[in-house]
Motif scaffolding. Structure first.
Motif, mmCIF file in Angstrom:
data_model
loop_
_atom_site.group_PDB
_atom_site.id
_atom_site.type_symbol
_atom_site.label_atom_id
_atom_site.label_comp_id
_atom_site.label_asym_id
_atom_site.label_seq_id
_atom_site.Cartn_x
_atom_site.Cartn_y
_atom_site.Cartn_z
ATOM 1 N N LEU A 30 0.825 -1.205 0.000
ATOM 2 C CA LEU A 30 0.000 0.000 0.000
ATOM 3 C C LEU A 30 0.863 1.261 0.000
ATOM 4 N N SER A 31 1.954 1.232 0.753
ATOM 5 C CA SER A 31 2.865 2.371 0.751
ATOM 6 C C SER A 31 3.462 2.574 -0.632
ATOM 7 N N ASP A 32 3.948 1.499 -1.236
ATOM 8 C CA ASP A 32 4.528 1.609 -2.575
ATOM 9 C C ASP A 32 3.474 2.007 -3.610
ATOM 10 N N ALA A 33 2.227 1.601 -3.384
ATOM 11 C CA ALA A 33 1.153 1.980 -4.306
ATOM 12 C C ALA A 33 0.949 3.487 -4.344
ATOM 13 N N ARG A 34 1.321 4.176 -3.269
ATOM 14 C CA ARG A 34 1.212 5.631 -3.238
ATOM 15 C C ARG A 34 2.398 6.325 -3.904
ATOM 16 N N HIS A 35 3.392 5.545 -4.308
ATOM 17 C CA HIS A 35 4.598 6.108 -4.934
ATOM 18 C C HIS A 35 4.946 5.257 -6.157
ATOM 19 N N LEU A 36 4.012 5.162 -7.093
ATOM 20 C CA LEU A 36 4.181 4.223 -8.202
ATOM 21 C C LEU A 36 5.412 4.540 -9.044
ATOM 22 N N GLU A 37 6.161 3.489 -9.328
ATOM 23 C CA GLU A 37 7.297 3.535 -10.235
ATOM 24 C C GLU A 37 7.273 2.258 -11.069
ATOM 25 N N TRP A 38 8.240 2.129 -11.975
ATOM 26 C CA TRP A 38 8.331 0.905 -12.773
ATOM 27 C C TRP A 38 9.095 -0.202 -12.047
ATOM 28 N N GLY A 39 9.466 0.048 -10.807
ATOM 29 C CA GLY A 39 10.127 -0.979 -10.020
ATOM 30 C C GLY A 39 10.209 -0.575 -8.562
ATOM 31 N N PHE A 40 10.381 -1.575 -7.720
ATOM 32 C CA PHE A 40 10.574 -1.366 -6.291
ATOM 33 C C PHE A 40 11.666 -2.314 -5.834
ATOM 34 N N VAL A 41 12.262 -2.020 -4.691
ATOM 35 C CA VAL A 41 13.388 -2.816 -4.219
ATOM 36 C C VAL A 41 12.991 -4.273 -4.027
ATOM 37 N N ALA A 42 11.842 -4.519 -3.419
ATOM 38 C CA ALA A 42 11.471 -5.873 -3.006
ATOM 39 C C ALA A 42 10.745 -6.670 -4.076
ATOM 40 N N TYR A 43 10.275 -6.007 -5.131
ATOM 41 C CA TYR A 43 9.462 -6.710 -6.132
ATOM 42 C C TYR A 43 9.241 -5.801 -7.336
ATOM 43 N N PRO A 44 8.782 -6.376 -8.444
ATOM 44 C CA PRO A 44 8.400 -5.564 -9.606
ATOM 45 C C PRO A 44 7.108 -4.785 -9.334
ATOM 46 N N PRO A 45 6.624 -3.985 -10.293
ATOM 47 C CA PRO A 45 5.578 -3.004 -9.986
ATOM 48 C C PRO A 45 4.132 -3.494 -10.068
ATOM 49 N N PHE A 46 3.869 -4.712 -10.523
ATOM 50 C CA PHE A 46 2.483 -5.086 -10.815
ATOM 51 C C PHE A 46 1.581 -5.029 -9.586
ATOM 52 N N THR A 47 2.009 -5.623 -8.472
ATOM 53 C CA THR A 47 1.138 -5.694 -7.289
ATOM 54 C C THR A 47 0.842 -4.309 -6.710
ATOM 55 N N PRO A 48 1.826 -3.417 -6.521
ATOM 56 C CA PRO A 48 1.475 -2.062 -6.083
ATOM 57 C C PRO A 48 0.528 -1.349 -7.046
ATOM 58 N N PHE A 49 0.698 -1.584 -8.352
ATOM 59 C CA PHE A 49 -0.197 -0.966 -9.326
ATOM 60 C C PHE A 49 -1.636 -1.441 -9.121
ATOM 61 N N VAL A 50 -1.818 -2.734 -8.920
ATOM 62 C CA VAL A 50 -3.153 -3.277 -8.678
ATOM 63 C C VAL A 50 -3.736 -2.699 -7.393
ATOM 64 N N GLU A 51 -2.900 -2.576 -6.360
ATOM 65 C CA GLU A 51 -3.400 -2.045 -5.095
ATOM 66 C C GLU A 51 -3.703 -0.557 -5.175
ATOM 67 N N ARG A 52 -3.050 0.153 -6.073
ATOM 68 C CA ARG A 52 -3.404 1.566 -6.287
ATOM 69 C C ARG A 52 -4.835 1.648 -6.822
ATOM 70 N N ILE A 53 -5.196 0.737 -7.706
ATOM 71 C CA ILE A 53 -6.566 0.689 -8.220
ATOM 72 C C ILE A 53 -7.540 0.357 -7.095
ATOM 73 N N SER A 54 -7.185 -0.656 -6.286
ATOM 74 C CA SER A 54 -8.060 -1.050 -5.183
ATOM 75 C C SER A 54 -8.269 0.096 -4.202
ATOM 76 N N MET A 55 -7.193 0.808 -3.876
ATOM 77 C CA MET A 55 -7.314 1.937 -2.949
ATOM 78 C C MET A 55 -8.201 3.031 -3.526
ATOM 79 N N GLY A 56 -8.086 3.257 -4.837
ATOM 80 C CA GLY A 56 -8.916 4.263 -5.469
ATOM 81 C C GLY A 56 -10.389 3.891 -5.460
#
Length: 521
Positions: free
Chosen positions: A64-90
């Motif tokens: 959820l934290s990473d979903a608020r700072h969307l990028e094409w990558g994150f340290v712990a994982y690629p971007p798909f799951t934060p992107f999906v959670e950004r939609i869910s939060m919206g």
């Protein structure tokens, strides 16, 4: 003339019979699909009715934290799951069933696809239902619907890839490589363990007659599509020194050192599949090995599982390799049981489905938060570490707010909150606005990349660190509070990170301090 009429009449009869057979087949497939959707819908409904019982999990806070700072990558994982959670939060805010909806849908799709794989491999409605139920009532798939995790969507891509390969081999239609490539690309944007699945495909092609596809342009088109989908994350990694590779190295060393890889082979039987489905996936593996057409699918299991074992991976990493084996095993079991006398056929099938259901109910009691209070809740919390990690976050954030309110106005005017792990950082970022707390600083994973405020704070509320650490790295520290954990629940925070300190600035200048304290977790 009479001969022509007879020939015409015979041809019309054959066409009518063929049409009738196709119509009956379509009706049967339609009924089978409805049954699969019904099984998936029942499981989805169970998740939707129970996913609000506790609170957000430690790992979910990071997404959820990473979903608020969307990028094409994150340290712990690629971007798909934060992107999906950004939609869910919206769509749903912080309403838990809504936040976890896409995970529930992903597992519902897995259940349906498992049945469709059995159909594609020649199974009737019985085999399709057996495959779908076996997957639905297995520990790992059942867990994946209770939280939003990258493992949930990773599981989906593995199963979809297997289904597309089944269709490819059955129809000998190389255009299915485009579907494989699309799913592989999304898998690479979800979790890097998909590389083991892709190694299974490539190794299996080399070891079987499917090697002919290396010369097919559709295979290379699918490969190009996968790389095109993955390219933005690859560029992000190159710009950040392939930081996720260093993260994964650290996590692997940590997991091995604390024994998380010790039960890999055991977990293939206890976590990846329902115990009563073990004969199915073993039969499916043997059937694939004996089939010249489908042998590639056997290697798509053997190679990833073997490589993960040698690399000392965790037991659940290979869990998504089992649905296709279960699907083939259901087809084999259906045909074998059909050859038995009626009494034994009914007995074998009754014992299987009864055992599958009984084992599934026990798994359900362990995995799903069925009760919010009482003995059943106590049983689940005693045996399920993940559910314990959903408890106590509101108390943590509320305690930090109380510490903030106890400070002088001068201290509050230049205040920062520093956290030791991603659970604390995510909880304070997501839940903190309700208490008018500022966004916290975190030294773990992608939170570290976001840095600290400018100008940096002169007073710090420090969460999750030991007394030894704060005295060594910060100035003027005092213990301000301890986080109260409800009903004596002992999770990671309650065990190791209860202390909250108020400190001055770091002993070193902020840029040097920040550079020296990057953390993975």
């Amino acid at each position: 003339m009479e001969t022509e009429l007879e020939w015409y009449s015979l041809r019309k009869t054959q066409e009518n019979v063929k049409t009738e057979i196709l119509s009956q087949k379509a009706v049967s497939e339609s009924k089978g699909t409805l049954a699969l959707v019904g099984i998936a819908a029942a499981v989805a409904l169970l998740h939707l009715l129970t996913n609000h019982r506790y609170a957000i999990h430690r790992d979910e806070f990071q997404f959820l934290s990473d979903a608020r700072h969307l990028e094409w990558g994150f340290v712990a994982y690629p971007p798909f799951t934060p992107f999906v959670e950004r939609i869910s939060m919206g769509l749903f805010g912080l309403w838990l069933p809504g936040l976890r909806l896409f995970s529930v849908l992903a597992q519902a799709i897995v259940i349906v696809i498992s049945g469709l794989m059995a159909r594609s491999l020649g199974g009737s409605r019985l085999a399709q239902a057996a495959a779908a139920l076996s997957v639905a009532l297995s520990p790992l798939p059942m867990f994946e619907g209770t939280e939003f995790q990258y493992t949930t969507f990773d599981y989906l891509w593995w199963v979809l890839i297997a289904y597309f390969v089944v269709r490819l081999l059955k129809e000998d239609d190389p255009r299915w490589w485009l579907a494989v490539g699309a799913a592989a690309g999304l898998g690479l944007l979800t979790k890097y363990t998909i590389f083991f699945d892709l190694a299974g495909i490539l190794g299996g092609m080399l070891l079987t007659r499917a090697r002919r596809y290396f010369l097919d342009p559709w295979f290379w088109a699918g490969t190009a599509l996968a790389l095109l989908v993955f390219l933005p994350n690859l560029v992000w990694q190159s710009h950040h020194g392939f930081i996720s590779y260093h993260f994964l190295q650290y996590i692997h060393r940590r997991d091995v050192s604390i024994g998380r890889a010790e039960h890999y082979l055991r977990d293939q039987f206890l976590i990846c599949a329902n115990l009563f489905a073990v004969p199915l996936w073993m039969a499916g593996l043997l059937a694939f090995l004996r089939s010249a057409r489908y042998r590639l699918l056997a290697w798509m299991y053997i190679l990833p599982v073997g490589l993960l074992w040698v690399a000392r991976g965790r037991g659940y990493y290979s869990g998504a390799a089992y649905p296709v084996l279960i699907a083939m095993g259901a087809v084999v079991a259906e045909r074998w049981s059909a050859s038995l006398p009626a009494f034994w056929r009914r007995t074998v099938r009754t014992v299987f489905f009864t055992g599958l259901a009984a084992c599934g109910i026990y798994i359900c009691l362990l995995v799903i938060p069925l009760a919010s209070s009482g003995p059943l809740r106590n049983f689940v919390l005693a045996h399920n570490e993940d559910l314990r990690e959903e408890i106590g976050w509101d108390q943590l954030v509320g305690t930090v707010a109380q510490v903030r309110d106890s400070l002088s106005s001068q201290q509050q005017s230049s205040l920062g909150v520093l956290t030791a792990n991603y659970g604390e950082q995510g909880a304070l970022e997501i839940l903190g606005p309700s208490y008018h707390l500022q966004r916290p600083m975190g030294i773990t994973n992608s939170a570290w990349l976001r840095g600290y405020p400018v100008p940096p704070p002169s007073t710090l509320i420090v969460v999750g660190f030991s007394r030894e650490w704060v005295d060594k790295n910060l100035t003027g520290c005092r213990l301000a509070a301890q986080v109260p954990y409800p009903e004596g629940i002992q999770n990671e925070e309650g065990r190791y990170h209860r202390d909250i300190f108020v400190c001055g600035p770091p002993r070193k200048p902020w840029p040097e301090f920040w550079k020296d304290h990057q953390s993975f977790g």
